[in-house]
Design a protein around this motif. Structure first.
Motif, PDB file in Angstrom:
ATOM      1  N   LEU A 151       0.835  -1.201   0.000  1.00 54.48           N
ATOM      2  CA  LEU A 151       0.000   0.000   0.000  1.00 54.48           C
ATOM      3  C   LEU A 151       0.874   1.257   0.000  1.00 54.48           C
ATOM      4  N   VAL A 152       1.914   1.253   0.796  1.00 54.80           N
ATOM      5  CA  VAL A 152       2.823   2.409   0.853  1.00 54.80           C
ATOM      6  C   VAL A 152       3.471   2.636  -0.510  1.00 54.80           C
ATOM      7  N   ILE A 153       3.891   1.550  -1.162  1.00 58.01           N
ATOM      8  CA  ILE A 153       4.513   1.667  -2.487  1.00 58.01           C
ATOM      9  C   ILE A 153       3.534   2.280  -3.478  1.00 58.01           C
ATOM     10  N   GLU A 154       2.275   1.795  -3.470  1.00 54.91           N
ATOM     11  CA  GLU A 154       1.265   2.325  -4.399  1.00 54.91           C
ATOM     12  C   GLU A 154       0.903   3.766  -4.077  1.00 54.91           C
ATOM     13  N   ALA A 155       1.034   4.150  -2.813  1.00 55.03           N
ATOM     14  CA  ALA A 155       0.703   5.527  -2.418  1.00 55.03           C
ATOM     15  C   ALA A 155       1.645   6.534  -3.074  1.00 55.03           C
ATOM     16  N   LYS A 156       2.828   6.086  -3.443  1.00 63.73           N
ATOM     17  CA  LYS A 156       3.821   6.976  -4.054  1.00 63.73           C
ATOM     18  C   LYS A 156       3.550   7.188  -5.547  1.00 63.73           C
ATOM     19  N   ASP A 157       2.682   6.341  -6.126  1.00 66.70           N
ATOM     20  CA  ASP A 157       2.332   6.474  -7.542  1.00 66.70           C
ATOM     21  C   ASP A 157       0.986   7.175  -7.687  1.00 66.70           C
ATOM     22  N   VAL A 158       0.515   7.303  -8.926  1.00 66.06           N
ATOM     23  CA  VAL A 158      -0.738   8.026  -9.165  1.00 66.06           C
ATOM     24  C   VAL A 158      -1.865   7.116  -9.667  1.00 66.06           C
ATOM     25  N   ASN A 159      -1.657   5.803  -9.605  1.00 69.80           N
ATOM     26  CA  ASN A 159      -2.686   4.884 -10.082  1.00 69.80           C
ATOM     27  C   ASN A 159      -3.697   4.623  -8.965  1.00 69.80           C
ATOM     28  N   ARG A 160      -4.831   5.301  -9.059  1.00 72.67           N
ATOM     29  CA  ARG A 160      -5.852   5.223  -8.005  1.00 72.67           C
ATOM     30  C   ARG A 160      -6.392   3.803  -7.831  1.00 72.67           C
TER      31      ARG A 160
END
Length: 199
Positions: A151-160
């Motif tokens: 989740l933390v890794i995905e939070a750094k990207d913009v793919n909702r």
């Protein structure tokens, strides 16, 4: 409690029964003064049965009693709201309610928690939840850690969509971990409520 039984020719006031926990409406019955008094004295919801022409305690034959938790009168003092804990299906058909609704909270997370609880003790060897529980607390805790990192890794990207997918995975495994520790979402919510109290 001052109820206006005289408002109705037969002396029977409507009594709407609601599940104390889920707040689902379970059934509608009628009470006279005697039925209300017996309900208050015994803690078991009792009505006046027009067909039997006598007091009737819900569950007296089936054992599916309604354990009284609270009685409220409406603003005109001519209708009762009975909040109770059902000890089994309420309807004579075997349904949870007399409207054939499932008696569970509409909160999906609480519903999901119930599903996890059922799968934990199921014999279904194909169940992902059962497999997790069978592997023990270390594996469950590890999964929560993995999902948190993802989740933390995905939070750094913009793919909702990916972020929400990982958030859902974490939340699901968090519920599994709570169950493994014999805790519930309600327990966590209570801690948050206690912290929220003014100092």
């Amino acid at each position: 409690m001052n109820i206006d039984f005289a408002k109705y020719a037969d002396g029977l006031v409507p009594a709407v029964v609601q599940d104390f926990t889920t707040q689902k409406v379970l059934m509608l019955g009628f009470m006279n003064e005697e039925a209300l008094k017996k309900t208050e004295e015994t803690g078991l919801v009792t009505f006046y049965s027009r067909s039997k022409k006598r007091l009737w305690t819900k569950g007296e034959e089936s054992g599916n009693h309604l354990q009284l938790r609270q009685i409220l009168a409406d603003c005109d003092k001519d209708t009762l709201l009975i909040k109770a804990e059902p000890k089994g299906p309420v309807c004579h058909t075997g349904a949870d309610t007399c409207w054939s609704e499932r008696n569970h909270k509409e909160d999906f997370l609480l519903y999901l928690e119930e599903i996890v609880k059922l799968r934990r003790t199921s014999n279904d060897e194909t169940s992902y939840v059962k497999k997790l529980f069978d592997k023990g607390i270390n594996k469950i805790a590890q999964k929560v850690g993995e999902e948190a990192v993802e989740l933390v890794i995905e939070a750094k990207d913009v793919n909702r969509a990916l972020f929400l997918g990982e958030a859902a995975d974490l939340l699901f495994h968090y519920i599994v971990l709570l169950q493994a520790k014999d805790c519930s979402l309600a327990d966590v919510i209570q801690v948050l409520k206690d912290r929220h109290q003014p100092k």
